[in-house]
Design an enzyme around this catalytic site. Structure first.
Site, PDB file in Angstrom:
ATOM      1  N   GLU A  35       0.865  -1.200   0.000  1.00  8.42           N
ATOM      2  CA  GLU A  35       0.000   0.000   0.000  1.00  8.42           C
ATOM      3  C   GLU A  35       0.893   1.238   0.000  1.00  8.42           C
ATOM      4  OE1 GLU A  35      -3.478   0.889  -0.281  1.00  8.42           O
ATOM      5  OE2 GLU A  35      -2.326   2.748  -0.471  1.00  8.42           O
ATOM      6  N   LEU A  40      -3.658   2.390   5.945  1.00  8.22           N
ATOM      7  CA  LEU A  40      -4.376   1.316   5.250  1.00  8.22           C
ATOM      8  C   LEU A  40      -5.860   1.683   5.110  1.00  8.22           C
ATOM      9  CD1 LEU A  40      -2.717  -1.683   7.181  1.00  8.22           C
ATOM     10  CD2 LEU A  40      -2.104  -0.811   4.912  1.00  8.22           C
ATOM     11  N   THR A 142      -6.053  -2.267  -6.847  1.00  8.76           N
ATOM     12  CA  THR A 142      -5.548  -0.894  -6.776  1.00  8.76           C
ATOM     13  C   THR A 142      -6.655   0.157  -6.793  1.00  8.76           C
ATOM     14  OG1 THR A 142      -5.188  -1.100  -9.160  1.00  8.76           O
ATOM     15  CG2 THR A 142      -3.271  -1.394  -7.736  1.00  8.76           C
ATOM     16  N   LEU A 187     -24.665  13.967  -4.573  1.00 10.46           N
ATOM     17  CA  LEU A 187     -25.844  14.142  -3.701  1.00 10.46           C
ATOM     18  C   LEU A 187     -25.487  13.972  -2.230  1.00 10.46           C
ATOM     19  CD1 LEU A 187     -28.440  12.447  -6.026  1.00 10.46           C
ATOM     20  CD2 LEU A 187     -28.202  14.892  -5.534  1.00 10.46           C
ATOM     21  N   ASP A 314     -12.681  -2.044  -7.453  1.00 10.62           N
ATOM     22  CA  ASP A 314     -12.990  -0.968  -8.404  1.00 10.62           C
ATOM     23  C   ASP A 314     -12.208  -1.072  -9.711  1.00 10.62           C
ATOM     24  OD1 ASP A 314     -14.687   0.129  -6.525  1.00 10.62           O
ATOM     25  OD2 ASP A 314     -13.655   2.070  -6.406  1.00 10.62           O
ATOM     26  N   HIS A 445     -42.946  -5.217  14.801  1.00 13.41           N
ATOM     27  CA  HIS A 445     -43.755  -4.007  14.718  1.00 13.41           C
ATOM     28  C   HIS A 445     -43.461  -3.125  15.930  1.00 13.41           C
ATOM     29  CE1 HIS A 445     -47.188  -1.415  13.979  1.00 13.41           C
ATOM     30  NE2 HIS A 445     -47.463  -1.509  15.280  1.00 13.41           N
TER      31      HIS A 445
HETATM   32  P1  FAD Z   1      -9.610   1.426  -3.050  1.00 15.98           P
HETATM   33  O1  FAD Z   1     -10.396   1.574  -1.813  1.00 15.98           O
HETATM   34  O2  FAD Z   1      -9.539   2.562  -4.000  1.00 15.98           O
HETATM   35  O3  FAD Z   1      -8.145   1.043  -2.573  1.00 15.98           O
HETATM   36  C1  FAD Z   1      -7.092   0.848  -3.450  1.00 15.98           C
HETATM   37  C2  FAD Z   1      -5.795   1.139  -2.730  1.00 15.98           C
HETATM   38  O4  FAD Z   1      -4.731   0.742  -3.578  1.00 15.98           O
HETATM   39  C3  FAD Z   1      -5.559   2.620  -2.439  1.00 15.98           C
HETATM   40  O5  FAD Z   1      -5.329   2.809  -1.067  1.00 15.98           O
HETATM   41  C4  FAD Z   1      -4.325   2.986  -3.263  1.00 15.98           C
HETATM   42  O6  FAD Z   1      -3.459   3.876  -2.580  1.00 15.98           O
HETATM   43  C5  FAD Z   1      -3.660   1.638  -3.425  1.00 15.98           C
HETATM   44  N1  FAD Z   1      -2.836   1.538  -4.634  1.00 15.98           N
HETATM   45  C6  FAD Z   1      -3.157   1.914  -5.898  1.00 15.98           C
HETATM   46  N2  FAD Z   1      -2.148   1.603  -6.742  1.00 15.98           N
HETATM   47  C7  FAD Z   1      -1.185   1.015  -5.989  1.00 15.98           C
HETATM   48  C8  FAD Z   1       0.101   0.469  -6.282  1.00 15.98           C
HETATM   49  N3  FAD Z   1       0.584   0.445  -7.526  1.00 15.98           N
HETATM   50  N4  FAD Z   1       0.834  -0.020  -5.252  1.00 15.98           N
HETATM   51  C9  FAD Z   1       0.346   0.010  -3.969  1.00 15.98           C
HETATM   52  N5  FAD Z   1      -0.849   0.487  -3.652  1.00 15.98           N
HETATM   53  C10 FAD Z   1      -1.604   0.982  -4.650  1.00 15.98           C
HETATM   54  N6  FAD Z   1     -18.706   2.671  -1.456  1.00 15.98           N
HETATM   55  C11 FAD Z   1     -19.666   2.102  -0.684  1.00 15.98           C
HETATM   56  O7  FAD Z   1     -19.916   0.900  -0.825  1.00 15.98           O
HETATM   57  N7  FAD Z   1     -20.349   2.820   0.251  1.00 15.98           N
HETATM   58  C12 FAD Z   1     -20.118   4.136   0.447  1.00 15.98           C
HETATM   59  O8  FAD Z   1     -20.746   4.754   1.304  1.00 15.98           O
HETATM   60  C13 FAD Z   1     -19.141   4.772  -0.352  1.00 15.98           C
HETATM   61  N8  FAD Z   1     -18.874   6.081  -0.197  1.00 15.98           N
HETATM   62  C14 FAD Z   1     -17.898   6.669  -0.949  1.00 15.98           C
HETATM   63  C15 FAD Z   1     -17.667   8.026  -0.797  1.00 15.98           C
HETATM   64  C16 FAD Z   1     -16.692   8.657  -1.540  1.00 15.98           C
HETATM   65  C17 FAD Z   1     -16.442  10.132  -1.347  1.00 15.98           C
HETATM   66  C18 FAD Z   1     -15.922   7.905  -2.471  1.00 15.98           C
HETATM   67  C19 FAD Z   1     -14.822   8.569  -3.265  1.00 15.98           C
HETATM   68  C20 FAD Z   1     -16.152   6.555  -2.651  1.00 15.98           C
HETATM   69  C21 FAD Z   1     -17.152   5.919  -1.896  1.00 15.98           C
HETATM   70  N9  FAD Z   1     -17.455   4.568  -2.057  1.00 15.98           N
HETATM   71  C22 FAD Z   1     -18.429   3.987  -1.303  1.00 15.98           C
HETATM   72  C23 FAD Z   1     -16.728   3.735  -3.031  1.00 15.98           C
HETATM   73  C24 FAD Z   1     -15.642   2.893  -2.316  1.00 15.98           C
HETATM   74  O9  FAD Z   1     -14.772   3.751  -1.625  1.00 15.98           O
HETATM   75  C25 FAD Z   1     -14.878   2.058  -3.315  1.00 15.98           C
HETATM   76  O10 FAD Z   1     -15.768   1.288  -4.093  1.00 15.98           O
HETATM   77  C26 FAD Z   1     -13.918   1.110  -2.602  1.00 15.98           C
HETATM   78  O11 FAD Z   1     -13.010   1.818  -1.807  1.00 15.98           O
HETATM   79  C27 FAD Z   1     -13.148   0.257  -3.615  1.00 15.98           C
HETATM   80  O12 FAD Z   1     -12.290  -0.589  -2.932  1.00 15.98           O
HETATM   81  P2  FAD Z   1     -10.949  -1.128  -3.620  1.00 15.98           P
HETATM   82  O13 FAD Z   1     -10.291  -1.977  -2.581  1.00 15.98           O
HETATM   83  O14 FAD Z   1     -11.239  -1.708  -4.933  1.00 15.98           O
HETATM   84  O15 FAD Z   1     -10.060   0.174  -3.908  1.00 15.98           O
END
Ligand code: FAD
Ligand code: NAD
Length: 466
Positions: A35, A40, A142, A187, A314, A445
């Protein structure tokens, strides 16, 4: 056979990556997680789900105290004041607690945290901060980052044109905030700043808010947010922006083309979607191509086209949601361990955490109709006794079932606690429930969840309370 330092190396410690790493370690595999961020938890814990929910809660308390139903219930308060720095401080504390919690879980489960950004050297080797790390299996988790809007440059430090990260950290309440994008982020964060006193204008390219949700829910959302005082400019696009003396001037025009006009704002939030993080990963070194949307494709087991390389969250197709990433994290670890890890992508709930909340799982009415004959049951929250007692009249529940089999295809809810209510719908659908199964399940209820039971009864044409 080659000797690797780790059985599993996960790149990224968001809800996808950290969950995959913990599960892999729990299953007895030697695991590390790379990371680059200082803490984290990824987007979700640092700049996403968690800080946004802390501000949504804080701003809801403020609005309730300043303009809510307290007086109606005989609760007298003095003048209500906002101390924004305290609210922001509380949000930062929650983030610190939760990101620290993941560090604790890594130690407890013996997951090694490799600090830095990983770049592939080959399918079993990455470089992190000058160190070479090898693993039999590598999971790409990532995540994603904000999609930029050409002509509208974000500068979170200046605080005039910001993205979601900047909008979570504002140190003042804007007078006029323009939100570009009427999706979930626009929103939710628009609601935070409106509740705290900003005038909020939402500029949305499409003719309705919240793409992907049920059509009726989207229409109702527009009515509710307008009633709350948001200005909605639907079917409108932003074509450019300039900043001068702490003010932004945006140029907008009808989405279909037409005469341009300008809007002034002291804060602009760009929230037009997110894109996968793949830059700098060195995917060319392992010959892994991206699809047309810049995502990494996998099979149902989360294997990429390259042997030994897996991907989740994602960065792969599907809704960009933390719980989807988490479930994929568990499944990928189980598949690597030779077990059967499955994620049912047809049953991923989605929630917008505004007031009221908007939630759904499964097919929209439009999508269900396109597949075949359906029956729909609907029940208004106004007729739900708990919502009535709490003075929360807005919203409805809608259950969509297959006309022939009665199997539930989708459930949609607008209610103060729709996000919590939708869990039972997801579970019912996961068990292949019919609307009759829900209708004949005893619900406590008085609860908001009784509206789901009544909507299910509506599918059969026999709700009791309307
Ligand atoms: P991420 O959480 O994006 O984590 C990926 C990590 O990988 C990051 O920390 C990054 O630094 C690291 N990384 C990237 N490239 C590298 C590399 N080459 N080497 C080492 N590390 C690396 N989802 C919900 O379900 N409910 C919610 O209420 C919600 N609210 C949100 C509000 C906001 C403002 C935002 C922006 C998003 C929200 N989401 C919500 C979406 C949610 O945050 C994401 O869907 C989720 O975090 C995706 O998880 P992930 O593990 O795929 O990636
Ligand atoms: P989104 O896709 O939800 O909404 C973006 C909106 O911007 C869409 O309505 C789109 O039509 C509009 N848009 C695109 N280009 C535009 C333009 N040029 N001008 C005006 N409008 C334009 O994206 P988001 O709100 O940025 O959120 C990103 C992701 O984060 C989403 O996939 C969402 O799932 C996730 N997220 C989830 C939650 C939650 O689960 N509660 C909260 C926040 C974010």
């Amino acid at each position: 056979m080659a000797d690797y330092q780790y059985d599993v190396l996960v790149i990224g410690a968001g809800p996808g990556g950290y969950v995959a790493a913990i599960r892999a370690a729990q299953l007895g595999m030697k695991t590390a997680c790379v990371e680059g961020r200082a803490t984290l938890g990824g987007t979700c814990l640092n700049v996403g789900c968690i800080p946004s929910k802390a501000l949504l809660h804080g701003s809801e308390l403020f609005e309730e105290a300043a303009h809510g139903t307290l007086a109606k219930f005989g609760v007298k308060t003095g003048p209500v004041e906002l101390d924004l720095s305290v609210m922001q401080g509380e949000k930062d504390t929650v983030v610190k607690e939760l990101t620290g919690g993941i560090e604790f879980l890594f130690k407890k489960n013996k997951v090694d945290w490799k600090k830095g950004y990983a770049t592939f050297k080959d399918a079993h080797t990455v470089e992190v901060a000058g160190q070479t790390v090898t693993a039999k299996h590598i999971v790409i988790a990532t995540g994603s980052s904000v999609t930029p809007l050409p002509g509208v440059p974000v500068d979170n430090d200046a605080g005039v044109i910001v993205d979601s990260t900047g909008a979570l950290a504002l140190d003042r309440v804007p007078n006029h905030m323009v939100v570009i994008g009427g999706g979930v982020i626009g929103l939710e964060l628009g609601s935070v700043w409106r509740r705290l006193g900003a005038k909020v204008t939402v500029v949305e390219f499409l003719d309705q808010l919240l793409p992907g949700m049920d059509g009726e829910v989207r229409k109702e959302a527009a009515k509710i947010f307008k009633k709350q005082g948001m200005d909605l400019m639907l079917s409108t696009k932003v074509t450019g922006a300039s900043v001068d003396g702490g003010k932004a001037t945006l140029t907008v025009e009808p989405a279909a083309g037409g005469e341009a006009s300008t809007i002034e704002a002291d804060c602009v939030l760009v929230a037009i979607g997110r894109r996968p993080n793949v830059d700098g990963l060195g995917l060319d070194k392992i010959g892994l191509a991206l699809n047309a949307r810049g995502q990494i494709e996998t099979d149902h087991d989360f294997r990429t086209a390259v042997d030994g390389v897996w991907a989740i969250g994602d960065v792969i197709p599907g809704p960009m949601l933390a719980h989807k990433a988490e479930d994929e994290g568990i499944a990928v670890a189980e598949n690597i361990a030779g077990l059967t890890g499955i994620v049912n992508h047809d049953v991923i709930p989605g929630v917008v955490y505004t007031t009221p909340e908007f939630a759904g799982v499964g097919l929209t009415e439009e999508a269900a109709k396109a597949r075949g004959a359906i029956k729909v049951g609907k029940f208004p929250m106004m007729a739900n006794s708990r919502a009535k007692a709490n003075r929360e009249p807005e919203g409805f529940v809608k259950v969509i079932a297959d006309a022939a089999t009665d199997r539930v295809l989708g459930v949609w809810a607008i209610a103060s606690v729709a996000g919590t209510m939708i869990a039972q719908a997801a579970q019912a659908m996961e068990f292949g429930a019919t609307s009759e199964d829900i209708a004949y399940t005893c619900h406590a209820h008085p609860t908001h969840s009784e509206a789901i039971k009544e909507a299910a009864m509506g599918v059969q044409g026999k709700p009791i309370h309307m």
